[in-house]
Design an enzyme around this catalytic site. Structure first.
Site, PDB file in Angstrom:
ATOM      1  N   ARG A  36       9.527   9.725   1.546  1.00  0.00           N
ATOM      2  CA  ARG A  36       7.938   9.777   1.559  1.00  0.00           C
ATOM      3  C   ARG A  36       7.524  11.386   1.621  1.00  0.00           C
ATOM      4  NH1 ARG A  36       3.046   7.948   5.439  1.00  0.00           N
ATOM      5  NH2 ARG A  36       3.177  10.090   5.667  1.00  0.00           N
ATOM      6  N   ASP A  73       1.376  -1.340  -1.757  1.00  0.00           N
ATOM      7  CA  ASP A  73       0.011  -1.850  -0.761  1.00  0.00           C
ATOM      8  C   ASP A  73      -0.621  -2.568  -1.367  1.00  0.00           C
ATOM      9  OD1 ASP A  73      -0.758  -0.707   1.984  1.00  0.00           O
ATOM     10  OD2 ASP A  73      -2.503  -0.941   0.923  1.00  0.00           O
ATOM     11  N   TYR A 150     -12.041  -4.716   2.629  1.00  0.00           N
ATOM     12  CA  TYR A 150     -11.942  -3.197   2.544  1.00  0.00           C
ATOM     13  C   TYR A 150     -12.947  -2.585   1.411  1.00  0.00           C
ATOM     14  CZ  TYR A 150      -7.547  -2.577   5.206  1.00  0.00           C
ATOM     15  OH  TYR A 150      -6.665  -2.651   6.216  1.00  0.00           O
TER      16      TYR A 150
END
Ligand code: 1CP
Length: 346
Positions: A36, A73, A150
């Site tokens: 990452r 995701d 969301y």
């Protein structure tokens, strides 16, 4: 070659109960943090198939879980429908501009959104090339309801006040958004399967925000529609549904039925209850409380209880009842996998 995970989804005999863990790729692994760092940020990592492939496979190498889950995701879908997305360090995902008006809804890209997620399909192709044949690769999506939440709230929420106001004042708006998402998700999952995903899981993380009739009207109905679509075209691909926090609604879920293979049980639902209500109809996945992983003793006790309830004759896939936490010791996760394999050996 057959895959233990897929065999278990279809109640075929397996040498042991398969196990994988939600959020098994992530911050508790130093090797994940290293990649990452290299990617710069989370979204870059999702967009870079070679690095995403590497972090997808890391938990297989370290823990010997029976399945990998695609590293991505749920929020890449609204992102490709045209909504700007940020991942803010220490806070989480955020859509700076949320859906409010009819014009916002009309502006969403629906027909070509799934085509734009090429980096996901490229990651799947790479993983399927590198992963051992007997390990399944699980593709996934957020549920229409969880994604819609969301898109309207802009971020995680404790009260769901903005999205629930929409339900109360303009249910047609919600249904129009949910139908658009359902359309995109059907294509998205098909493309994941085409690229090499061996199973697909639908995450409905915000299911428990809805009272019973609203859950069935605004969430479950759309999940079943997606499952039905996938099963009609790809009967050999297991479909797993994870509505989080709906233990009070299991009678109605059982009564409605639906064409899917695995019901994923969250940690707040006693496995005994899930088994009694749904265990004859669906394979159950779950459901150890993730914080048990802070201690080996608590882990062992959790595993023994769940195996006591579910037995070792099939109908069960071991998992946590929600995601891994970032400060867990990978050694305890390995201990969990080894213990499940050991105690369920046929
Ligand atoms: O490195 C980082 O700091 C980013 C942390 C992170 C990771 C590792 C996020 C941000 N997403 C992910 C990966 C991810 N997300 C996976 C990969 C595969 C795996 O399980 O190993 C999956 C399946 C998801 C799914 C996801 N994202 C869900 C559904 C499952 C769940 O946990 O309920 C949800 C709700 C999200 C949104 C999201 N993305 C990231 C965070 C921190 C969140 C939650 C924010 C919130 O609570 O509102």
């Amino acid at each position: 070659m057959s895959q233990i995970f897929v065999d278990a989804c279809f109640r075929r005999p397996t040498p042991h109960t398969p196990i994988w863990m939600m959020r098994q790729a992530g911050r508790y692994l130093p090797e994940y943090m290293a990649i990452r760092e290299k990617a710069g940020n989370f979204l870059n990592l999702c967009h870079a198939p070679e690095m995403a492939c590497e972090v997808t496979i890391q938990p297989i190498d370290r823990l010997n879980v029976d399945a990998a889950i695609l590293f991505s995701d749920i929020l890449v879908i609204p992102n490709e429908m045209g909504m700007e997305l940020e991942f803010i360090k220490g806070f989480g995902p955020k859509f700076p501009k949320t859906l409010k008006t009819q014009a916002d809804l009309d502006a969403l890209e629906v027909e070509h959104a799934a085509d734009k997620l090429t980096y996901v399909y490229d990651t799947i192709k790479l993983v399927r090339k590198e992963l051992a044949e007997d390990k399944a690769l699980i593709g996934f999506t957020g549920s229409p309801w969880t994604l819609a939440t969301y898109m309207i709230e802009g971020q995680g929420t404790k009260t769901y006040a903005i999205v629930k106001k929409k339900i109360a004042t303009d249910p047609e708006y919600m249904h129009s958004l949910l139908a658009k998402l359902t359309h995109v998700i059907k294509q998205y999952l098909e493309k994941q399967i085409f690229a090499g995903a061996n199973a697909v899981q639908i995450f409905d993380s915000w299911a428990s925000a809805l009272e019973e009739p609203a859950f069935f009207e605004f969430s479950w109905k759309y999940m079943l529609e997606i499952a039905e679509h996938i099963k009609a075209k790809y009967p050999h691909i297991p479909v797993l549904l994870f509505p989080k926090g709906v233990s009070g609604y299991l009678d109605k879920i059982a009564e409605m039925g639906g064409n899917f293979d695995v019901f994923c049980v969250d940690w707040s639902t006693p496995m005994e209850l899930a088994k009694a209500k749904l265990g004859d109809t669906y394979v159950l996945q779950g459901n150890m409380e993730p914080t048990r992983l802070y201690s080996k003793e608590a882990t062992k006790e959790g595993v023994e209880h769940i195996i006591d309830v579910m037995g070792t004759e099939g109908g069960h896939i071991f998992n946590l009842g929600h995601g891994m936490l970032p400060d867990l010791d990978p050694e305890n996760a390995k201990y969990l996998v080894d213990t499940v394999h050991e105690l369920t050996k046929r």
